[in-house]
Design a protein around this motif. Structure first.
Motif, PDB file in Angstrom:
ATOM      1  N   ALA A   1       0.944  -1.231   0.005  1.00 44.14           N
ATOM      2  CA  ALA A   1       0.153   0.032   0.011  1.00 44.14           C
ATOM      3  C   ALA A   1       0.910   1.180  -0.017  1.00 44.14           C
ATOM      4  CB  ALA A   1      -0.933  -0.032   1.312  1.00 44.14           C
ATOM      5  N   GLY A   2       1.882   1.347   0.876  1.00 46.88           N
ATOM      6  CA  GLY A   2       2.927   2.458   0.758  1.00 46.88           C
ATOM      7  C   GLY A   2       3.571   2.610  -0.632  1.00 46.88           C
ATOM      8  N   PHE A   3       3.836   1.461  -1.200  1.00 46.23           N
ATOM      9  CA  PHE A   3       4.656   1.548  -2.474  1.00 46.23           C
ATOM     10  C   PHE A   3       3.431   2.014  -3.642  1.00 46.23           C
ATOM     11  CE2 PHE A   3       5.612  -0.729  -6.530  1.00 46.23           C
ATOM     12  CZ  PHE A   3       6.819   0.177  -6.749  1.00 46.23           C
ATOM     13  N   ALA A   4       2.232   1.773  -3.538  1.00 47.25           N
ATOM     14  CA  ALA A   4       1.357   2.091  -4.350  1.00 47.25           C
ATOM     15  C   ALA A   4       1.125   3.760  -4.271  1.00 47.25           C
ATOM     16  CB  ALA A   4       0.048   1.396  -4.078  1.00 47.25           C
ATOM     17  N   THR A   5       1.044   4.169  -2.986  1.00 46.76           N
ATOM     18  CA  THR A   5       0.859   5.502  -2.885  1.00 46.76           C
ATOM     19  C   THR A   5       2.169   6.357  -3.302  1.00 46.76           C
ATOM     20  OG1 THR A   5      -0.226   5.148  -0.817  1.00 46.76           O
ATOM     21  CG2 THR A   5       0.598   7.301  -0.955  1.00 46.76           C
ATOM     22  N   LEU A   6       3.370   5.784  -3.030  1.00 47.54           N
ATOM     23  CA  LEU A   6       4.592   6.293  -3.294  1.00 47.54           C
ATOM     24  C   LEU A   6       4.227   6.558  -5.060  1.00 47.54           C
ATOM     25  CD1 LEU A   6       7.577   7.628  -3.216  1.00 47.54           C
ATOM     26  CD2 LEU A   6       8.158   5.129  -3.244  1.00 47.54           C
ATOM     27  N   CYS A   7       4.067   5.328  -5.673  1.00 48.80           N
ATOM     28  CA  CYS A   7       3.924   5.311  -7.222  1.00 48.80           C
ATOM     29  C   CYS A   7       3.130   6.447  -7.711  1.00 48.80           C
ATOM     30  CB  CYS A   7       3.693   4.094  -7.669  1.00 48.80           C
ATOM     31  SG  CYS A   7       4.956   2.798  -7.583  1.00 48.80           S
ATOM     32  N   HIS A   8       2.024   6.692  -7.065  1.00 49.64           N
ATOM     33  CA  HIS A   8       1.024   7.670  -7.490  1.00 49.64           C
ATOM     34  C   HIS A   8       1.426   9.248  -7.300  1.00 49.64           C
ATOM     35  CE1 HIS A   8      -2.508   5.174  -8.690  1.00 49.64           C
ATOM     36  NE2 HIS A   8      -2.020   4.355  -7.887  1.00 49.64           N
ATOM     37  N   LYS A   9       2.350   9.231  -6.128  1.00 45.60           N
ATOM     38  CA  LYS A   9       2.786  10.709  -5.799  1.00 45.60           C
ATOM     39  C   LYS A   9       3.881  10.569  -6.962  1.00 45.60           C
ATOM     40  CE  LYS A   9       2.252  10.833  -0.802  1.00 45.60           C
ATOM     41  NZ  LYS A   9       1.204  11.677  -0.741  1.00 45.60           N
ATOM     42  N   LEU A  10       4.691   9.660  -7.279  1.00 43.48           N
ATOM     43  CA  LEU A  10       5.770  10.117  -8.331  1.00 43.48           C
ATOM     44  C   LEU A  10       4.931  10.258  -9.841  1.00 43.48           C
ATOM     45  CD1 LEU A  10       8.296   7.423  -7.249  1.00 43.48           C
ATOM     46  CD2 LEU A  10       8.400   9.927  -6.989  1.00 43.48           C
ATOM     47  N   ALA A  11       3.872   9.651  -9.832  1.00 41.91           N
ATOM     48  CA  ALA A  11       3.285   9.753 -11.299  1.00 41.91           C
ATOM     49  C   ALA A  11       2.492  11.261 -11.240  1.00 41.91           C
ATOM     50  CB  ALA A  11       2.124   8.811 -11.207  1.00 41.91           C
ATOM     51  N   LYS A  12       2.147  11.794 -10.252  1.00 41.62           N
ATOM     52  CA  LYS A  12       1.786  13.187 -10.161  1.00 41.62           C
ATOM     53  C   LYS A  12       2.948  14.325 -10.158  1.00 41.62           C
ATOM     54  CE  LYS A  12      -1.602  16.287  -9.700  1.00 41.62           C
ATOM     55  NZ  LYS A  12      -2.511  16.304 -10.683  1.00 41.62           N
ATOM     56  N   LEU A  13       4.093  13.855  -9.846  1.00 42.67           N
ATOM     57  CA  LEU A  13       5.210  14.690  -9.920  1.00 42.67           C
ATOM     58  C   LEU A  13       5.560  14.706 -11.397  1.00 42.67           C
ATOM     59  CD1 LEU A  13       7.618  16.310  -8.825  1.00 42.67           C
ATOM     60  CD2 LEU A  13       8.688  14.231  -8.321  1.00 42.67           C
ATOM     61  N   PHE A  14       5.650  13.493 -12.020  1.00 37.33           N
ATOM     62  CA  PHE A  14       6.029  13.390 -13.546  1.00 37.33           C
ATOM     63  C   PHE A  14       5.084  14.152 -14.335  1.00 37.33           C
ATOM     64  CE2 PHE A  14       6.001  10.865 -17.402  1.00 37.33           C
ATOM     65  CZ  PHE A  14       7.306  11.012 -17.779  1.00 37.33           C
ATOM     66  N   GLU A  15       3.669  14.211 -13.969  1.00 35.90           N
ATOM     67  CA  GLU A  15       2.827  14.738 -14.828  1.00 35.90           C
ATOM     68  C   GLU A  15       3.307  16.537 -14.594  1.00 35.90           C
ATOM     69  OE1 GLU A  15      -0.696  13.685 -13.258  1.00 35.90           O
ATOM     70  OE2 GLU A  15      -1.103  11.926 -14.535  1.00 35.90           O
TER      71      GLU A  15
ATOM     72  N   MET B   1      10.934   4.561 -18.273  1.00 35.82           N
ATOM     73  CA  MET B   1      10.032   4.120 -19.331  1.00 35.82           C
ATOM     74  C   MET B   1       8.565   5.356 -19.469  1.00 35.82           C
ATOM     75  SD  MET B   1       7.801   0.447 -19.428  1.00 35.82           S
ATOM     76  CE  MET B   1       9.319  -0.343 -20.070  1.00 35.82           C
ATOM     77  N   ALA B   2       8.517   5.966 -18.470  1.00 30.87           N
ATOM     78  CA  ALA B   2       7.512   6.764 -18.354  1.00 30.87           C
ATOM     79  C   ALA B   2       7.819   8.052 -19.305  1.00 30.87           C
ATOM     80  CB  ALA B   2       7.149   7.263 -16.981  1.00 30.87           C
ATOM     81  N   ARG B   3       9.256   8.332 -19.169  1.00 31.96           N
ATOM     82  CA  ARG B   3       9.606   9.455 -20.168  1.00 31.96           C
ATOM     83  C   ARG B   3       9.669   9.040 -21.619  1.00 31.96           C
ATOM     84  NH1 ARG B   3      15.344  11.377 -18.803  1.00 31.96           N
ATOM     85  NH2 ARG B   3      14.906  12.945 -20.295  1.00 31.96           N
ATOM     86  N   ALA B   4       9.956   7.645 -21.937  1.00 33.20           N
ATOM     87  CA  ALA B   4       9.858   7.352 -23.261  1.00 33.20           C
ATOM     88  C   ALA B   4       8.693   7.278 -23.721  1.00 33.20           C
ATOM     89  CB  ALA B   4      10.701   5.852 -23.313  1.00 33.20           C
ATOM     90  N   LYS B   5       7.397   6.707 -22.890  1.00 30.64           N
ATOM     91  CA  LYS B   5       6.351   6.900 -23.479  1.00 30.64           C
ATOM     92  C   LYS B   5       5.715   7.939 -23.052  1.00 30.64           C
ATOM     93  CE  LYS B   5       5.680   1.807 -22.619  1.00 30.64           C
ATOM     94  NZ  LYS B   5       5.804   1.500 -24.272  1.00 30.64           N
ATOM     95  N   ARG B   6       6.137   9.093 -22.619  1.00 31.47           N
ATOM     96  CA  ARG B   6       5.646  10.106 -21.870  1.00 31.47           C
ATOM     97  C   ARG B   6       4.074  10.115 -21.349  1.00 31.47           C
ATOM     98  NH1 ARG B   6       7.922  15.299 -23.114  1.00 31.47           N
ATOM     99  NH2 ARG B   6       9.342  14.964 -24.787  1.00 31.47           N
ATOM    100  N   SER B   7       4.176   8.966 -20.437  1.00 32.07           N
ATOM    101  CA  SER B   7       2.904   8.590 -19.563  1.00 32.07           C
ATOM    102  C   SER B   7       3.055   8.444 -18.415  1.00 32.07           C
ATOM    103  CB  SER B   7       2.251   7.394 -20.564  1.00 32.07           C
ATOM    104  OG  SER B   7       1.258   6.855 -19.636  1.00 32.07           O
ATOM    105  N   SER B   8       2.444   8.864 -17.370  1.00 30.43           N
ATOM    106  CA  SER B   8       2.474   8.816 -15.949  1.00 30.43           C
ATOM    107  C   SER B   8       1.903   7.643 -15.599  1.00 30.43           C
ATOM    108  CB  SER B   8       1.909   9.905 -15.376  1.00 30.43           C
ATOM    109  OG  SER B   8       0.652   9.978 -15.654  1.00 30.43           O
ATOM    110  N   ASP B   9       1.128   6.754 -16.376  1.00 28.65           N
ATOM    111  CA  ASP B   9       0.380   5.636 -15.967  1.00 28.65           C
ATOM    112  C   ASP B   9       1.485   4.486 -15.929  1.00 28.65           C
ATOM    113  OD1 ASP B   9      -2.150   6.675 -16.139  1.00 28.65           O
ATOM    114  OD2 ASP B   9      -2.526   5.896 -18.217  1.00 28.65           O
ATOM    115  N   VAL B  10       2.645   4.534 -16.505  1.00 23.90           N
ATOM    116  CA  VAL B  10       3.808   3.534 -16.345  1.00 23.90           C
ATOM    117  C   VAL B  10       4.078   3.333 -14.689  1.00 23.90           C
ATOM    118  CG1 VAL B  10       6.268   2.870 -16.808  1.00 23.90           C
ATOM    119  CG2 VAL B  10       4.767   3.814 -18.862  1.00 23.90           C
TER     120      VAL B  10
END
Length: 188
Positions: free
Chosen positions: A85-99, A168-177
């Motif tokens: 759960a902590g990892f999932a939250t971290l990934c969502h926070k990083l996805a937002k930062l990436f956006e 990979m998110a940079r290459a795909k330009r997608s925070s979904d990664v």
């Protein structure tokens, strides 16, 4: 005037401007004048605060960015009921930062230190920073019941997923990664 209304000291402005620019363009893609302009700092201030110039500033910028990552990790795992759960939250926070970065910025540590010249201090600093991130994740894995060996392996895997996922998110330009990284961890 509150403390948040006061302008940052020149040294902090230089560090934060350098971190943003290195993350976007890499060490070699940023000149000292770019940093000074972004920081709205006078020329002499850079060598006053960073006697070895861009080299010292890159290390300070990477360290500042790392402190932000450690705070983000702490906030992600603080109220989590499991490592996953902590990892999932971290990934969502990083996805937002990436956006917010425009889906093109690189890792602020490797952008500042690995994209620069071959430099033993850069390599040691990067190793120290990344080891700090792994140790932080290891701490949370142990907190959630993993034995030390399993916690270390899980923390290293988390780090590799995040670093590889960001690339990979940079290459795909997608925070979904980044948002889908928890599924990758669960599959392993």
């Amino acid at each position: 005037m509150t403390s948040s209304d006061r302008p940052l000291p020149t040294k902090d402005r230089l560090i934060q401007a350098a971190a943003r620019l290195f993350r976007r363009y890499g060490y070699n893609g940023v000149g000292l004048n770019d940093i000074l302009e972004a920081a709205k700092a006078p020329k002499g201030s850079l060598y006053h605060h960073f006697p070895n110039g861009k080299t010292d500033l890159a290390i300070a910028a990477a360290t500042w960015a790392s402190d932000g990552m450690l705070r983000t990790m702490a906030a992600s795992f603080e109220n989590a009921d499991s490592f996953e759960a902590g990892f999932a939250t971290l990934c969502h926070k990083l996805a937002k930062l990436f956006e917010l970065s425009g889906q093109s910025d690189g890792c602020p540590v490797s952008g500042a230190l690995f994209d620069g010249p071959e430099n033993e201090d850069f390599r040691k600093t990067t190793d120290h920073i990344f080891e700090g991130w792994i140790s932080e994740a290891e701490h949370y894995a142990i907190r959630f019941g993993d034995n030390p060996d399993d916690a270390r392996r899980k923390a290293e895997l988390l780090f590799m997923l995040i670093e590889g996922g960001w690339t990979m998110a940079r290459a795909k330009r997608s925070s979904d990664v980044l948002r889908h990284l928890p599924e990758k961890l669960a599959a392993l």
